[in-house]
Enzyme design. Structure first.
Site, PDB file in Angstrom:
ATOM      1  N   TYR A  28       0.843  -1.204   0.000  1.00 51.49           N
ATOM      2  CA  TYR A  28       0.000   0.000   0.000  1.00 51.49           C
ATOM      3  C   TYR A  28       0.879   1.255   0.000  1.00 51.49           C
ATOM      4  O   TYR A  28       0.622   2.218  -0.721  1.00 51.49           O
ATOM      5  CB  TYR A  28      -0.931   0.010   1.223  1.00 51.49           C
ATOM      6  CG  TYR A  28      -1.641   1.330   1.377  1.00 51.49           C
ATOM      7  CD1 TYR A  28      -2.627   1.721   0.477  1.00 51.49           C
ATOM      8  CD2 TYR A  28      -1.280   2.223   2.387  1.00 51.49           C
ATOM      9  CE1 TYR A  28      -3.244   2.961   0.579  1.00 51.49           C
ATOM     10  CE2 TYR A  28      -1.892   3.461   2.501  1.00 51.49           C
ATOM     11  CZ  TYR A  28      -2.869   3.829   1.599  1.00 51.49           C
ATOM     12  OH  TYR A  28      -3.461   5.058   1.694  1.00 51.49           O
ATOM     13  N   SER A 110      -4.395  14.147   5.883  1.00 53.54           N
ATOM     14  CA  SER A 110      -5.190  13.518   4.820  1.00 53.54           C
ATOM     15  C   SER A 110      -6.624  13.299   5.277  1.00 53.54           C
ATOM     16  O   SER A 110      -6.868  12.963   6.435  1.00 53.54           O
ATOM     17  CB  SER A 110      -4.557  12.174   4.459  1.00 53.54           C
ATOM     18  OG  SER A 110      -5.486  11.365   3.770  1.00 53.54           O
ATOM     19  N   GLN A 130      -6.110  18.100   3.548  1.00 58.25           N
ATOM     20  CA  GLN A 130      -6.395  17.600   2.184  1.00 58.25           C
ATOM     21  C   GLN A 130      -7.781  16.972   2.155  1.00 58.25           C
ATOM     22  O   GLN A 130      -8.135  16.192   3.032  1.00 58.25           O
ATOM     23  CB  GLN A 130      -5.339  16.573   1.773  1.00 58.25           C
ATOM     24  CG  GLN A 130      -5.605  15.889   0.444  1.00 58.25           C
ATOM     25  CD  GLN A 130      -6.416  14.617   0.578  1.00 58.25           C
ATOM     26  OE1 GLN A 130      -6.317  13.933   1.601  1.00 58.25           O
ATOM     27  NE2 GLN A 130      -7.216  14.298  -0.426  1.00 58.25           N
ATOM     28  N   TYR A 132     -10.694  14.699   0.212  1.00 56.98           N
ATOM     29  CA  TYR A 132     -11.414  13.892  -0.782  1.00 56.98           C
ATOM     30  C   TYR A 132     -12.869  14.086  -0.420  1.00 56.98           C
ATOM     31  O   TYR A 132     -13.208  14.091   0.768  1.00 56.98           O
ATOM     32  CB  TYR A 132     -11.096  12.406  -0.632  1.00 56.98           C
ATOM     33  CG  TYR A 132      -9.738  11.952  -1.094  1.00 56.98           C
ATOM     34  CD1 TYR A 132      -9.256  12.251  -2.361  1.00 56.98           C
ATOM     35  CD2 TYR A 132      -8.957  11.155  -0.255  1.00 56.98           C
ATOM     36  CE1 TYR A 132      -8.019  11.787  -2.774  1.00 56.98           C
ATOM     37  CE2 TYR A 132      -7.714  10.681  -0.663  1.00 56.98           C
ATOM     38  CZ  TYR A 132      -7.257  10.996  -1.924  1.00 56.98           C
ATOM     39  OH  TYR A 132      -6.041  10.536  -2.328  1.00 56.98           O
ATOM     40  N   ARG A 167      -5.570  -0.810  -8.316  1.00 60.64           N
ATOM     41  CA  ARG A 167      -4.499  -1.409  -7.508  1.00 60.64           C
ATOM     42  C   ARG A 167      -4.728  -2.914  -7.437  1.00 60.64           C
ATOM     43  O   ARG A 167      -5.319  -3.429  -6.488  1.00 60.64           O
ATOM     44  CB  ARG A 167      -4.487  -0.793  -6.116  1.00 60.64           C
ATOM     45  CG  ARG A 167      -4.119   0.663  -6.163  1.00 60.64           C
ATOM     46  CD  ARG A 167      -3.997   1.313  -4.808  1.00 60.64           C
ATOM     47  NE  ARG A 167      -3.711   2.726  -5.027  1.00 60.64           N
ATOM     48  CZ  ARG A 167      -4.138   3.717  -4.250  1.00 60.64           C
ATOM     49  NH1 ARG A 167      -4.822   3.457  -3.173  1.00 60.64           N
ATOM     50  NH2 ARG A 167      -3.838   4.961  -4.540  1.00 60.64           N
ATOM     51  N   HIS A 281       0.142  11.904  -8.219  1.00 63.04           N
ATOM     52  CA  HIS A 281      -0.218  11.113  -7.049  1.00 63.04           C
ATOM     53  C   HIS A 281       0.849  10.049  -6.758  1.00 63.04           C
ATOM     54  O   HIS A 281       0.557   8.943  -6.324  1.00 63.04           O
ATOM     55  CB  HIS A 281      -1.582  10.452  -7.253  1.00 63.04           C
ATOM     56  CG  HIS A 281      -2.397  10.309  -6.000  1.00 63.04           C
ATOM     57  ND1 HIS A 281      -3.481  11.107  -5.739  1.00 63.04           N
ATOM     58  CD2 HIS A 281      -2.291   9.483  -4.932  1.00 63.04           C
ATOM     59  CE1 HIS A 281      -4.021  10.744  -4.572  1.00 63.04           C
ATOM     60  NE2 HIS A 281      -3.302   9.763  -4.065  1.00 63.04           N
ATOM     61  N   ARG A 284       0.263   6.691  -8.417  1.00 65.24           N
ATOM     62  CA  ARG A 284      -0.746   5.831  -7.777  1.00 65.24           C
ATOM     63  C   ARG A 284      -2.136   6.013  -8.370  1.00 65.24           C
ATOM     64  O   ARG A 284      -3.094   5.430  -7.884  1.00 65.24           O
ATOM     65  CB  ARG A 284      -0.822   6.149  -6.286  1.00 65.24           C
ATOM     66  CG  ARG A 284       0.439   5.861  -5.538  1.00 65.24           C
ATOM     67  CD  ARG A 284       0.454   6.526  -4.177  1.00 65.24           C
ATOM     68  NE  ARG A 284      -0.429   5.921  -3.216  1.00 65.24           N
ATOM     69  CZ  ARG A 284      -0.117   4.870  -2.469  1.00 65.24           C
ATOM     70  NH1 ARG A 284       1.055   4.316  -2.578  1.00 65.24           N
ATOM     71  NH2 ARG A 284      -0.984   4.364  -1.605  1.00 65.24           N
ATOM     72  N   ASP A 312       4.918  17.421  -6.425  1.00 66.37           N
ATOM     73  CA  ASP A 312       5.299  16.162  -5.779  1.00 66.37           C
ATOM     74  C   ASP A 312       5.334  15.043  -6.811  1.00 66.37           C
ATOM     75  O   ASP A 312       5.080  15.275  -7.997  1.00 66.37           O
ATOM     76  CB  ASP A 312       4.397  15.822  -4.587  1.00 66.37           C
ATOM     77  CG  ASP A 312       3.010  15.287  -4.964  1.00 66.37           C
ATOM     78  OD1 ASP A 312       2.815  14.776  -6.076  1.00 66.37           O
ATOM     79  OD2 ASP A 312       2.110  15.380  -4.105  1.00 66.37           O
ATOM     80  N   GLY A 314       7.788  11.395  -6.739  1.00 63.35           N
ATOM     81  CA  GLY A 314       9.106  10.860  -7.065  1.00 63.35           C
ATOM     82  C   GLY A 314      10.273  11.514  -6.352  1.00 63.35           C
ATOM     83  O   GLY A 314      11.420  11.151  -6.633  1.00 63.35           O
ATOM     84  N   GLY A 335       6.008  12.521  -0.148  1.00 63.82           N
ATOM     85  CA  GLY A 335       5.027  11.520   0.268  1.00 63.82           C
ATOM     86  C   GLY A 335       5.731  10.319   0.864  1.00 63.82           C
ATOM     87  O   GLY A 335       5.949  10.225   2.076  1.00 63.82           O
ATOM     88  N   ARG A 336       6.165   9.410  -0.004  1.00 64.06           N
ATOM     89  CA  ARG A 336       6.764   8.175   0.490  1.00 64.06           C
ATOM     90  C   ARG A 336       8.036   8.415   1.305  1.00 64.06           C
ATOM     91  O   ARG A 336       8.315   7.679   2.252  1.00 64.06           O
ATOM     92  CB  ARG A 336       7.061   7.230  -0.667  1.00 64.06           C
ATOM     93  CG  ARG A 336       5.796   6.670  -1.337  1.00 64.06           C
ATOM     94  CD  ARG A 336       6.189   5.683  -2.401  1.00 64.06           C
ATOM     95  NE  ARG A 336       5.083   5.197  -3.201  1.00 64.06           N
ATOM     96  CZ  ARG A 336       4.551   5.848  -4.243  1.00 64.06           C
ATOM     97  NH1 ARG A 336       5.003   7.049  -4.568  1.00 64.06           N
ATOM     98  NH2 ARG A 336       3.576   5.305  -4.938  1.00 64.06           N
TER      99      ARG A 336
HETATM  100  C1  LIG Z   1       0.643   5.533   1.101  1.00 65.82           C
HETATM  101  C2  LIG Z   1       0.174   6.774   0.414  1.00 65.82           C
HETATM  102  C3  LIG Z   1      -1.068   7.317   0.746  1.00 65.82           C
HETATM  103  C4  LIG Z   1      -1.512   8.472   0.099  1.00 65.82           C
HETATM  104  N1  LIG Z   1      -2.704   9.020   0.486  1.00 65.82           N
HETATM  105  C5  LIG Z   1      -3.090  10.203  -0.057  1.00 65.82           C
HETATM  106  C6  LIG Z   1      -4.248  10.862   0.413  1.00 65.82           C
HETATM  107  O1  LIG Z   1      -4.920  10.408   1.336  1.00 65.82           O
HETATM  108  N2  LIG Z   1      -4.598  12.035  -0.188  1.00 65.82           N
HETATM  109  C7  LIG Z   1      -3.862  12.590  -1.218  1.00 65.82           C
HETATM  110  O2  LIG Z   1      -4.210  13.645  -1.732  1.00 65.82           O
HETATM  111  N3  LIG Z   1      -2.751  11.987  -1.662  1.00 65.82           N
HETATM  112  C8  LIG Z   1      -2.336  10.823  -1.099  1.00 65.82           C
HETATM  113  N4  LIG Z   1      -1.185  10.239  -1.525  1.00 65.82           N
HETATM  114  C9  LIG Z   1      -0.366  10.920  -2.558  1.00 65.82           C
HETATM  115  C10 LIG Z   1       0.608  11.891  -1.904  1.00 65.82           C
HETATM  116  O3  LIG Z   1      -0.043  12.997  -1.332  1.00 65.82           O
HETATM  117  C11 LIG Z   1       1.632  12.418  -2.920  1.00 65.82           C
HETATM  118  O4  LIG Z   1       0.942  12.986  -4.011  1.00 65.82           O
HETATM  119  C12 LIG Z   1       2.574  11.328  -3.422  1.00 65.82           C
HETATM  120  O5  LIG Z   1       2.915  10.440  -2.382  1.00 65.82           O
HETATM  121  C13 LIG Z   1       3.835  11.971  -3.977  1.00 65.82           C
HETATM  122  O6  LIG Z   1       4.687  11.012  -4.503  1.00 65.82           O
HETATM  123  P1  LIG Z   1       5.931  10.367  -3.705  1.00 65.82           P
HETATM  124  O7  LIG Z   1       5.341   9.343  -2.796  1.00 65.82           O
HETATM  125  O8  LIG Z   1       6.753   9.781  -4.776  1.00 65.82           O
HETATM  126  O9  LIG Z   1       6.594  11.482  -2.922  1.00 65.82           O
HETATM  127  C14 LIG Z   1      -0.712   9.090  -0.893  1.00 65.82           C
HETATM  128  C15 LIG Z   1       0.536   8.541  -1.216  1.00 65.82           C
HETATM  129  C16 LIG Z   1       0.990   7.410  -0.565  1.00 65.82           C
HETATM  130  C17 LIG Z   1       2.351   6.880  -0.898  1.00 65.82           C
END
Ligand SMILES: Cc1cc2nc3c(=O)[nH]c(=O)nc-3n(C[C@H](O)[C@H](O)[C@H](O)COP(=O)(O)O)c2cc1C
Length: 381
Positions: A28, A110, A130, A132, A167, A281, A284, A312, A314, A335-336
């Site tokens: 995840y 989030s 943030q 949704y 996914r 994202h 994702r 964001d 990468g 993010g990650r």
């Molecule tokens: C585990 C996980 C959960 C995420 N959950 C959300 C979320 O709840 N809302 C949202 O806008 N983006 C979510 N994202 C996207 C992040 O806000 C962000 O756009 C993304 O992680 C950036 O890429 P990076 O992981 O390569 O830094 C999530 C990303 C990950 C990895």
């Protein structure tokens, strides 16, 4: 300065996280969608970008300070919103928020957090929220109003998941919502005793498995249950009028997240947005989506200084931050990178991730001959 935790780059934290988490939680955190081409493209696009350093600039002092959405910041970095952090670490949302506050970096709560906003807000620091949209729009409005009351100064509306992402891996690992125990994920969890005791064990002692927290009590469900009617995310009916309406309701800064097309960026400015997040994202949402770093120059041009541009997807090195700023981003979101630190060590791990990114960013600026953010912006000219 915090402990180095035996981790000297984000990849080290990633490896520790991978070992600690059960496969289902790890996937995840880490994975993309479909063939994960978008995920790979995010990294490949950053790596393909090169810079032309300047020399003899006297880089003894590097000033990374800047302004993010109208407020001073120590560097152009924020923590992105990520759902289900509470499954990676006990009260993971709070650990992320506290680490960000300690580093002076904004933290984005989030909509899909496993802790209530009130509980996260005690971390202090600069908080963003943030959104949704839940199918029941009144719920969304109530949550947004509460975020404003609690001092979140900026609302991010995420637009790049108009429908649920594909996914495929969750169909195999059994970590979908609702969570269903099967022999495979049972064995997986049992083979990760540190996670089982440190995360689930602590929840068991303190009131049970986390729920979708940002909902009124009557609509909450645990991650082992299906959502109650109306209490699931639904945005396939959202359009520009809907975004304009949200803009009108929110008193603070208003940002659209998940913008890759210059025309959408222009329209965001037209409806009164204070900025956009150029994002796919983190690979994702749509696997075929272009890398956000490649979309950045076109969006910077379209926005033309009328709003903020955040990027964001990468970012794993301080040099990625430098590249994005040089291309015109006002701030980047991790993010990650933050989640690897969280999953490996909790709050100290997130602090370590932010410190690594900051140190690498400062070194990159010095190597490039950029002593300030203003000079970095001219670095690619
Ligand atoms: C585990 C996980 C959960 C995420 N959950 C959300 C979320 O709840 N809302 C949202 O806008 N983006 C979510 N994202 C996207 C992040 O806000 C962000 O756009 C993304 O992680 C950036 O890429 P990076 O992981 O390569 O830094 C999530 C990303 C990950 C990895």
């Amino acid at each position: 300065m915090g402990a180095d935790l035996g981790c000297y780059n984000i990849a080290d934290l990633r490896e520790k996280a991978r070992r600690r988490l059960p496969l289902g939680i790890w996937e995840y955190l880490e994975r993309g969608v479909e063939d994960e081409a978008g995920l790979a493209r995010n990294r490949a696009s950053f790596d393909a970008l090169t810079v032309r350093p300047r020399v003899l600039r006297g880089v003894e002092t590097i000033d990374t300070s800047c302004e993010i959405l109208g407020k001073p910041a120590p560097l152009p970095l924020a923590v992105a919103p990520t759902g289900a952090a509470g499954m990676m670490w006990h009260e993971g949302d709070l650990a992320l928020a506290r680490a960000a506050a300690a580093a002076g970096v904004p933290f984005t709560i989030s909509s899909a957090s496993t802790m209530d906003i009130d509980q996260i807000a005690v971390a202090g620091g600069r908080l963003w929220f943030q959104l949704y949209l839940w199918e029941n729009r009144a719920l969304s409005h109530a949550v947004v109003d509460r975020a404003a009351e609690l001092g979140c100064d900026t609302l991010f509306v995420t637009l790049d998941l108009p429908v649920p992402p594909n996914r495929e891996y969750i169909l195999r690992n059994g970590f979908a919502t609702p969570f269903r125990l099967n022999p495979r994920n049972f064995a997986d969890v049992m083979m990760h005793p540190r996670w089982l005791a440190g995360v689930m064990g602590r929840y068991a002692l303190s009131g049970g498995i986390p729920s979708q927290a940002n909902l009124p009590d009557r609509l909450r469900s645990k991650v082992t249950e299906s959502a109650m009617p109306g209490a699931f995310f639904k945005q396939d009916d959202l359009d520009w009028d809907g975004a304009r309406e949200l803009r009108r309701r929110w008193p603070g800064k208003f940002i659209l997240k998940g913008i890759l097309h210059p025309d959408d960026a222009r329209q965001a400015v037209d409806i009164g947005a204070d900025g956009v997040v150029v994002s796919n994202h983190g690979g994702r949402s749509l696997d075929a989506s272009m890398a956000s770093i490649n979309a950045l120059p076109g969006i910077v041009e379209a926005i033309d200084g009328k709003a903020s541009v955040i990027l964001d997807s990468g970012v794993r090195r301080g040099s990625d931050i430098a590249k994005a700023v040089a291309l015109g981003a006002d701030c980047i979101m991790a993010g990650r990178a933050a989640l690897y630190g969280l999953s490996a060590f909790g709050r100290p791990g997130v602090e370590r991730a932010l410190q690594i990114l900051r140190d690498e960013f400062v070194r990159t600026m010095a190597m490039m001959g950029a002593r300030s953010i203003a000079e970095l912006r001219q670095a690619l000219d």
